[in-house]
Design a protein around this motif. Structure first.
Motif, short mmCIF file in Angstrom:
data_model
loop_
_atom_site.label_atom_id
_atom_site.label_comp_id
_atom_site.label_asym_id
_atom_site.label_seq_id
_atom_site.Cartn_x
_atom_site.Cartn_y
_atom_site.Cartn_z
N THR A 416 0.85 -1.16 0.17
CA THR A 416 0.36 0.14 -0.15
C THR A 416 0.72 1.72 0.20
OG1 THR A 416 -0.03 -0.67 2.62
CG2 THR A 416 -2.15 -1.35 1.00
N PHE A 417 2.20 1.09 0.59
CA PHE A 417 3.03 2.58 0.58
C PHE A 417 4.39 1.60 -0.33
CE2 PHE A 417 7.21 3.99 1.66
CZ PHE A 417 6.77 5.35 1.83
N GLY A 418 4.57 3.07 -1.31
CA GLY A 418 5.95 2.74 -1.97
C GLY A 418 6.10 3.02 -3.50
N VAL A 419 7.06 3.24 -4.08
CA VAL A 419 6.93 3.86 -5.15
C VAL A 419 6.85 3.13 -6.07
CG1 VAL A 419 9.45 4.71 -6.57
CG2 VAL A 419 9.37 4.30 -4.51
N PRO A 429 2.18 -0.12 -14.70
CA PRO A 429 2.44 0.71 -13.59
C PRO A 429 2.42 -0.08 -11.80
CG PRO A 429 0.40 1.32 -14.00
CD PRO A 429 1.31 0.60 -15.70
N LEU A 430 2.89 -0.37 -10.84
CA LEU A 430 3.31 -1.07 -10.07
C LEU A 430 3.56 -0.58 -8.70
CD1 LEU A 430 4.91 -4.75 -10.90
CD2 LEU A 430 2.47 -4.32 -10.70
N LEU A 431 3.18 -0.56 -7.73
CA LEU A 431 3.23 0.15 -6.29
C LEU A 431 4.20 -1.02 -5.75
CD1 LEU A 431 2.82 2.33 -5.06
CD2 LEU A 431 1.76 1.70 -3.44
N VAL A 432 5.38 -0.73 -5.47
CA VAL A 432 6.25 -1.48 -4.37
C VAL A 432 6.93 -1.02 -4.02
CG1 VAL A 432 8.67 -2.94 -5.61
CG2 VAL A 432 7.27 -2.65 -7.13
N ASP A 433 7.52 -1.49 -2.62
CA ASP A 433 8.10 -1.14 -1.31
C ASP A 433 9.36 -1.69 -1.68
OD1 ASP A 433 8.31 -0.45 1.18
OD2 ASP A 433 6.90 -0.91 1.95
N PHE A 434 10.04 -0.04 -1.30
CA PHE A 434 11.68 -0.18 -1.25
C PHE A 434 12.34 -0.02 -0.34
CE2 PHE A 434 10.63 0.58 -5.92
CZ PHE A 434 11.67 -0.22 -6.41
N SER A 435 11.13 0.14 1.33
CA SER A 435 11.83 0.15 2.22
C SER A 435 11.24 -1.29 3.44
CB SER A 435 11.25 0.98 1.96
OG SER A 435 11.93 2.32 2.17
N ASP A 436 10.19 -1.34 3.90
CA ASP A 436 9.39 -1.61 4.73
C ASP A 436 9.56 -2.77 4.81
OD1 ASP A 436 9.30 -0.01 6.05
OD2 ASP A 436 7.47 1.34 5.38
N ALA A 467 11.97 10.66 -4.29
CA ALA A 467 11.75 11.58 -3.17
C ALA A 467 10.11 12.05 -3.50
CB ALA A 467 12.89 12.69 -3.40
N LYS A 468 9.51 12.97 -4.35
CA LYS A 468 8.63 12.73 -4.36
C LYS A 468 7.39 11.66 -3.60
CE LYS A 468 4.67 14.38 -7.44
NZ LYS A 468 3.33 13.23 -7.26
N THR A 469 7.59 10.36 -3.96
CA THR A 469 6.03 9.09 -3.54
C THR A 469 6.56 9.72 -2.05
OG1 THR A 469 7.07 8.43 -5.36
CG2 THR A 469 6.36 7.31 -4.11
N TYR A 470 8.18 9.16 -1.44
CA TYR A 470 7.95 9.08 -0.35
C TYR A 470 7.63 10.41 1.00
CZ TYR A 470 10.82 4.89 -0.31
OH TYR A 470 11.18 3.49 -0.30
N LEU A 471 8.17 11.84 -0.04
CA LEU A 471 7.67 13.00 0.26
C LEU A 471 6.10 12.77 0.75
CD1 LEU A 471 10.04 15.36 -0.65
CD2 LEU A 471 9.63 15.25 1.61
N SER A 472 5.64 12.27 -0.70
CA SER A 472 4.00 12.12 -0.53
C SER A 472 3.09 11.78 0.82
CB SER A 472 3.06 12.10 -1.75
OG SER A 472 3.69 10.69 -2.14
N GLY A 473 4.02 10.63 1.60
CA GLY A 473 3.72 9.91 2.33
C GLY A 473 4.31 10.25 3.21
N GLY A 474 4.23 11.53 3.78
CA GLY A 474 4.25 11.52 4.66
C GLY A 474 6.01 12.17 5.52
N THR A 475 7.16 11.71 4.73
CA THR A 475 8.48 11.34 5.16
C THR A 475 9.15 12.70 5.15
OG1 THR A 475 8.31 9.45 3.50
CG2 THR A 475 10.44 10.30 4.27
N HIS A 476 10.17 12.92 6.47
CA HIS A 476 10.84 14.00 6.37
C HIS A 476 11.70 13.97 5.43
CE1 HIS A 476 8.53 17.39 9.29
NE2 HIS A 476 8.13 15.74 9.19
N MET A 477 12.65 14.95 5.05
CA MET A 477 13.44 14.67 4.07
C MET A 477 15.18 15.48 3.92
SD MET A 477 14.17 13.29 0.18
CE MET A 477 13.62 11.34 0.42
#
Length: 721
Positions: A416-419, A429-436, A467-477
């Protein structure tokens, strides 16, 4: 001349479903499974050439061996029918997204075609008389009695035990999953179409499946769908050697290899509606081999009439000898590609695609005509025993497993979260979580990322997208950059872009804290490090008394701010505190000039006070607490060699990210990204910060990203390394 018609139920080979088994009209019973295969391009492979011999290892080899071991435990007169169903679907956009750029992306991919895949497995227990049926003796209905051995309880128990072992062996790799298909999925129940209805209508995606007439005189029609078969049914059509995998040339390079399974050209690489049927018949060699030996003798006796008979006899003897020497299980096989289309004008194009796909495997294509109806009938779930014997060929089990499809595609978004990325085959297009997800699956031990690529390879494009994807998810960068790669993104997202220009020099106010709260320990340490860096050069020694005096100055200044809320926190007021209260504090404590040179210290601080050369640097009127700014870019290109500005900016960067890391909630993701700034950070202060960062960032739901063109920038620098 009128066509002969029959009610399908009168001739249908499956007569009942009992205990989730399909029971055929001849008494064959079949267990049905859904196979969960690994994603294409995810399996590893290693090839070593020993002389002219190719040695394979890796995931593909392991998968081949596991299938072989699983099939080997099944009793004789067992049929393995693996049916991989591929249908062309189109991408359906999600217009509920709020971001205008995301909406534009969804419109761009609207109705993009891609293959959906479902892999089904039918394991059928039959009897010897059924195993040797020819196309002449095969009928669509039979009145013969069920053989005695089909109802033998001991044979049924043996089959059930072997079935449990089969599942256990095949799923032991963790790469293959098996799910038993229950009765309500096999046949229509409560209006939901089952596998049998879907096959007989060739509709594998619709919620409502219509009943279709099936026409089998000449061309095969299922409803208005024209069906064609292309088979691999003759050993002479096969290449001399089959492999577990092959190199995908279009995705490989001189220095990297992308591998796919041997059957990938007729599976995931064939972009038409089709089914890849794979049949493996486990025969009783005590019955079959004497017949092969007799056939070899007959051909050798007729060798005087044709040299081909001598060659065939030699090949049969070689096959029998290889079986005896290696201990490999001899099996009969058949493989076919079944395609269909509602548009007859597309048939030449589809025929060319299928023939090309089969040719890529090194197999000679063979289009079926008169026996196509029998192949369609044998493809019905649970009816594999109806495949005529002349459409099979003898081989060994490992070689047969090479022609199994071993890969699947990604069903949809992986999280549900990713790039948002695109699938390599279709561009879906696919949404892939590269972090969690990698952390949860324990593939990695941290969320840090490393991006390496030459100039113009798209590093900045990729990291801007990330960066845009992570920031739209509430990330601080926080980004440390050289080259203005993120200026546009920063402006678009309303971030803070800090850079030095002659007409608009860089400005900070490290003394400002939101709501005038008392600074924590990290904040005090950062300001202390800032004052020390302004006072002394890196190579100058610092005494313990000097460090203590600076600590007293910083603590005393923030205490005075609490007493007088009218004072604006900035370097100017800090300098004025040093001139008054701090000087008096030193006198009260009896600190002499020999221990702390107050006059020299104040002269060093003077350029940063109002009217000084750098009075703009630490007195920004933009009283913004960087802790609350989600996106901050530090552009260092113009100051990377500046002896005054660079140390200040370095400390601000350290303070900014450490403050975010420590004070933001642990549920907030924090990212620091260093892009092409290696020459700028080859200083001891920044190196110590990065070293500390990599030790602690994981504990605070943080990530450190590195982007560079040259690996040597990292490994050749003792400071950075």
């Amino acid at each position: 001349m009128s066509k002969r018609t029959r009610d399908l139920l009168e001739v249908f080979p499956i007569r009942r479903i009992e205990n989730d088994f399909l029971i055929s009209i001849h008494g064959d019973y079949s267990a049905c499974f859904e196979v969960l295969l690994p994603e294409i391009f995810s399996l590893s492979a290693k090839v070593e050439m020993i002389g002219t011999h190719r040695m394979e290892s890796g995931d593909f080899r392991d998968m081949n061996e596991i299938w072989g071991k699983a099939i080997n435990v099944m009793p004789i007169n067992t049929i393995i029918h693996k049916q991989d169903i591929f249908t062309v679907d189109t991408y359906k956009p999600r217009y509920e997204v709020k971001d205008s750029f995301d909406k534009a992306s969804e419109r761009h991919f609207n109705e993009r075609p891609f293959l959906t895949h479902r892999s089904l497995l039918y394991i059928t227990k039959t009897h010897p008389n059924r195993q040797n049926l020819s196309s002449i003796s095969t009928t669509l209905v039979s009145g013969r009695l069920i053989p005695r051995d089909i109802g033998d309880p001991r044979q049924q128990e043996e089959f059930m035990d072997a079935l449990a072992q089969f599942v256990s062996i095949l799923t032991s790799t963790k790469k293959v999953g098996l799910r038993r298909i229950k009765a309500d999925e096999l046949f229509n129940k409560e209006g939901r179409p089952g596998i049998l209805e879907r096959y007989m209508s060739l509709d594998f995606t619709g919620e409502n499946v219509p009943l279709c007439d099936t026409q089998m005189d000449g061309d095969i029609y299922v409803g208005n769908k024209l069906v064609k078969f292309f088979s691999i049914a003759d050993v002479d059509d096969l290449p001399d050697t089959v492999y577990t995998h092959n190199r995908k040339e279009s995705l490989s390079s001189e220095h990297s290899t992308i591998n796919v399974s041997f059957a990938a050209p007729v599976s995931m690489m064939l972009n038409v509606d089709h089914i890849y049927n794979q049949y493996i018949f486990k025969m009783d060699k005590n019955v079959a081999f004497p017949k092969l030996q007799q056939r070899s003798q007959q051909m050798r006796a007729m060798s005087t009439f044709s040299k081909a008979n001598e060659v065939n006899a030699r090949l049969i003897d070689q096959y029998l000898d290889t079986t005896a020497e290696t201990g490999y299980v001899p099996v009969q096989c058949h493989f076919n590609v079944m395609v269909w289309t509602e548009d007859k004008t597309r048939l030449p194009q589809i025929r060319n695609q299928v023939n090309s796909a089969i040719s890529l495997m090194g197999v000679r294509p063979r289009e079926n005509g008169t026996d196509a109806a029998l192949l369609f009938w044998a493809g019905i779930p649970g009816a594999a025993a109806d495949l005529p014997v002349e459409d099979r060929f003898w081989t060994l089990l490992p070689q047969a497993c090479c022609l199994l499809n071993q890969e699947s595609n990604t069903e949809g978004d992986l999280s549900t979260f990713g790039v948002k990325v695109v699938e390599r085959l279709s561009g879906r297009p696919l949404l892939v979580d590269f972090s969690d997800v990698p952390m949860e699956e324990r593939w990695v031990t941290n969320r840090n990322k490393f991006v390496l690529g030459g100039s113009g390879s798209g590093k900045s494009f990729l990291t801007n997208h990330f960066a845009k994807t992570y920031l739209s998810g509430g990330t601080h960068m926080v980004i440390v950059d050289v080259g203005d790669s993120y200026e546009g993104l920063c402006q678009m997202l309303g971030g803070k872009y800090l850079t030095y220009q002659e007409d608009n020099p860089i400005r900070f106010n490290p003394f400002y804290i939101e709501s005038r709260k008392r600074p924590n320990t990290e904040k005090k340490q950062a300001i202390k490090a800032l004052i020390l860096s302004l006072w002394k050069k890196e190579e100058e020694a610092m005494t313990r008394l000097e460090e203590t005096a600076i600590s007293l100055a910083v603590t005393g200044y923030f205490d005075s701010l609490q007493e007088n809320m009218a004072v604006r926190p900035c370097f100017n007021t800090f300098y004025e505190f040093l001139q008054g209260d701090f000087k008096q504090m030193l006198q009260t404590k009896g600190v002499s000039t020999n221990h702390f040179d107050y006059q020299a210290f104040m002269i060093t601080m003077e350029p940063f006070y109002e009217g000084g050369e750098y009075d703009y640097l630490l007195n920004s009127e933009d009283s913004m607490d960087l802790l609350q700014v989600p996106f901050i870019v530090f552009e260092l290109d113009n100051i990377k060699d500046h002896p005054i500005l660079f140390p200040v900016v370095t400390i601000i960067i350290m303070d900014t990210f450490i403050t975010k890391m420590r004070q933001l909630p642990k549920t907030t993701r924090k990212i620091i990204l260093i892009e092409e700034a290696w020459k700028a950070i080859m200083k001891q202060e920044m190196a110590e910060f990065i070293k500390y960062l990599y030790k602690t960032v994981r504990k605070y739901f943080g990530e450190a990203w590195i982007v560079t063109q040259e690996v040597d920038d990292i490994i050749n620098s003792t400071v950075v390394r």
